[in-house]
Design a protein around this motif. Structure first.
Motif, PDB file in Angstrom:
ATOM      1  N   ARG A  16       0.833  -1.203   0.000  1.00 24.56           N
ATOM      2  CA  ARG A  16       0.000   0.000   0.000  1.00 24.56           C
ATOM      3  C   ARG A  16       0.871   1.259   0.000  1.00 24.56           C
ATOM      4  N   ALA A  17       1.869   1.306   0.875  1.00 18.49           N
ATOM      5  CA  ALA A  17       2.735   2.486   0.949  1.00 18.49           C
ATOM      6  C   ALA A  17       3.520   2.670  -0.349  1.00 18.49           C
ATOM      7  N   THR A  18       3.942   1.573  -0.951  1.00 18.92           N
ATOM      8  CA  THR A  18       4.685   1.657  -2.209  1.00 18.92           C
ATOM      9  C   THR A  18       3.795   2.207  -3.315  1.00 18.92           C
ATOM     10  N   LEU A  19       2.610   1.658  -3.470  1.00 18.60           N
ATOM     11  CA  LEU A  19       1.694   2.142  -4.504  1.00 18.60           C
ATOM     12  C   LEU A  19       1.316   3.599  -4.255  1.00 18.60           C
ATOM     13  N   ALA A  20       1.005   3.940  -3.013  1.00 17.02           N
ATOM     14  CA  ALA A  20       0.626   5.317  -2.687  1.00 17.02           C
ATOM     15  C   ALA A  20       1.764   6.281  -2.977  1.00 17.02           C
ATOM     16  N   SER A  21       2.991   5.883  -2.688  1.00 13.83           N
ATOM     17  CA  SER A  21       4.120   6.787  -2.941  1.00 13.83           C
ATOM     18  C   SER A  21       4.360   6.962  -4.447  1.00 13.83           C
ATOM     19  N   PHE A  22       4.177   5.906  -5.215  1.00  9.55           N
ATOM     20  CA  PHE A  22       4.327   6.041  -6.668  1.00  9.55           C
ATOM     21  C   PHE A  22       3.232   6.940  -7.239  1.00  9.55           C
ATOM     22  N   LEU A  23       2.019   6.837  -6.719  1.00 11.00           N
ATOM     23  CA  LEU A  23       0.945   7.710  -7.190  1.00 11.00           C
ATOM     24  C   LEU A  23       1.244   9.157  -6.808  1.00 11.00           C
ATOM     25  N   ASP A  24       1.707   9.400  -5.589  1.00 12.49           N
ATOM     26  CA  ASP A  24       2.049  10.764  -5.202  1.00 12.49           C
ATOM     27  C   ASP A  24       3.207  11.310  -6.035  1.00 12.49           C
ATOM     28  N   PHE A  25       4.160  10.467  -6.380  1.00 15.46           N
ATOM     29  CA  PHE A  25       5.254  10.886  -7.257  1.00 15.46           C
ATOM     30  C   PHE A  25       4.705  11.346  -8.602  1.00 15.46           C
ATOM     31  N   GLN A  26       3.755  10.596  -9.148  1.00 20.01           N
ATOM     32  CA  GLN A  26       3.152  10.973 -10.426  1.00 20.01           C
ATOM     33  C   GLN A  26       2.342  12.261 -10.297  1.00 20.01           C
ATOM     34  N   ARG A  27       1.608  12.406  -9.191  1.00 20.84           N
ATOM     35  CA  ARG A  27       0.875  13.656  -8.962  1.00 20.84           C
ATOM     36  C   ARG A  27       1.835  14.831  -8.907  1.00 20.84           C
ATOM     37  N   ASP A  28       2.927  14.662  -8.177  1.00 21.78           N
ATOM     38  CA  ASP A  28       3.925  15.721  -8.063  1.00 21.78           C
ATOM     39  C   ASP A  28       4.551  16.043  -9.416  1.00 21.78           C
ATOM     40  N   THR A  29       4.712  15.045 -10.254  1.00 22.66           N
ATOM     41  CA  THR A  29       5.274  15.271 -11.585  1.00 22.66           C
ATOM     42  C   THR A  29       4.365  16.179 -12.396  1.00 22.66           C
ATOM     43  N   LEU A  30       3.050  15.963 -12.322  1.00 23.32           N
ATOM     44  CA  LEU A  30       2.128  16.849 -13.029  1.00 23.32           C
ATOM     45  C   LEU A  30       2.264  18.277 -12.509  1.00 23.32           C
ATOM     46  N   ALA A  31       2.294  18.441 -11.190  1.00 25.89           N
ATOM     47  CA  ALA A  31       2.449  19.784 -10.621  1.00 25.89           C
ATOM     48  C   ALA A  31       3.761  20.417 -11.080  1.00 25.89           C
ATOM     49  N   MET A  32       4.814  19.620 -11.137  1.00 27.31           N
ATOM     50  CA  MET A  32       6.120  20.117 -11.573  1.00 27.31           C
ATOM     51  C   MET A  32       6.058  20.608 -13.017  1.00 27.31           C
ATOM     52  N   LYS A  33       5.368  19.874 -13.876  1.00 25.63           N
ATOM     53  CA  LYS A  33       5.271  20.254 -15.281  1.00 25.63           C
ATOM     54  C   LYS A  33       4.521  21.580 -15.460  1.00 25.63           C
ATOM     55  N   CYS A  34       3.690  21.920 -14.482  1.00 22.69           N
ATOM     56  CA  CYS A  34       2.900  23.148 -14.559  1.00 22.69           C
ATOM     57  C   CYS A  34       3.548  24.315 -13.819  1.00 22.69           C
ATOM     58  N   ALA A  35       4.557  24.041 -13.022  1.00 23.36           N
ATOM     59  CA  ALA A  35       5.149  25.057 -12.151  1.00 23.36           C
ATOM     60  C   ALA A  35       5.788  26.196 -12.949  1.00 23.36           C
TER      61      ALA A  35
END
Length: 167
Positions: A16-35
């Motif tokens: 669960r923690a591994t999957l959740a962290s990978f999803l948060d990494f992907q969410r952060d990547t989207l935010a980074m692309k928009c920053a």
């Protein structure tokens, strides 16, 4: 984009923690692309004839977060956020869209998703969409795939907007 800090993925945690962290990494990547972009740049459709824009992707992923986590998994009846009068999705109609609102809604949906994931007894808990059942494990995996695909689009959009490239 280079100073943006993304969630570190779990390398030795449980599933669960591994999957959740990978999803948060992907969410952060989207935010980074928009920053660091202006409202006009976030709205801009640079890959004609596609209607894709970075702001449209943020709005789309807010809808996807809501659909999979709140409605399918959490069994809430949360209506679509951006809709046409005929009921169709309007997340890519960004000519007058407010980036501040879109990012606030997206972050709120991500926060609600995290709450639902944390509260689940296990990854085997099922959510339902109509007659179909989906485990939380499947939903998390699907969401990682969804973000990864759209982050590829975001890479191309950002490069066309200002030449910025990166992970």
């Amino acid at each position: 984009m280079s100073d943006f800090q993304r969630t570190r993925t779990e390398q030795t945690a449980d599933e669960r923690a591994t999957l959740a962290s990978f999803l948060d990494f992907q969410r952060d990547t989207l935010a980074m692309k928009c920053a660091g972009l202006t409202t006009e740049q976030l709205r801009e459709r640079v890959l004609e004839p596609s209607a894709l824009s970075l702001l449209g992707l943020v709005r789309h992923l807010a809808e996807i977060e809501r659909g999979w986590f709140r409605n399918t998994f959490g069994r809430e009846a949360a209506p679509g956020i951006w809709r046409h009068p005929d009921g169709g999705f309007a997340e890519f109609d960004v000519d007058d869209a407010d980036p501040g609102e879109a990012f606030a809604v997206w972050r709120g949906e991500c926060d609600r998703a995290r709450e639902l994931v944390a509260a689940a007894e296990s990854l085997d808990v099922l959510g339902h969409h109509g007659e179909e059942a989906f485990s939380l494990r499947w939903i998390l995996t699907h969401m990682i795939e969804e973000y990864a695909r759209h982050n590829g689009h975001a890479d191309l959009l950002r490069e066309h907007l200002d030449g910025a490239t990166g992970e």
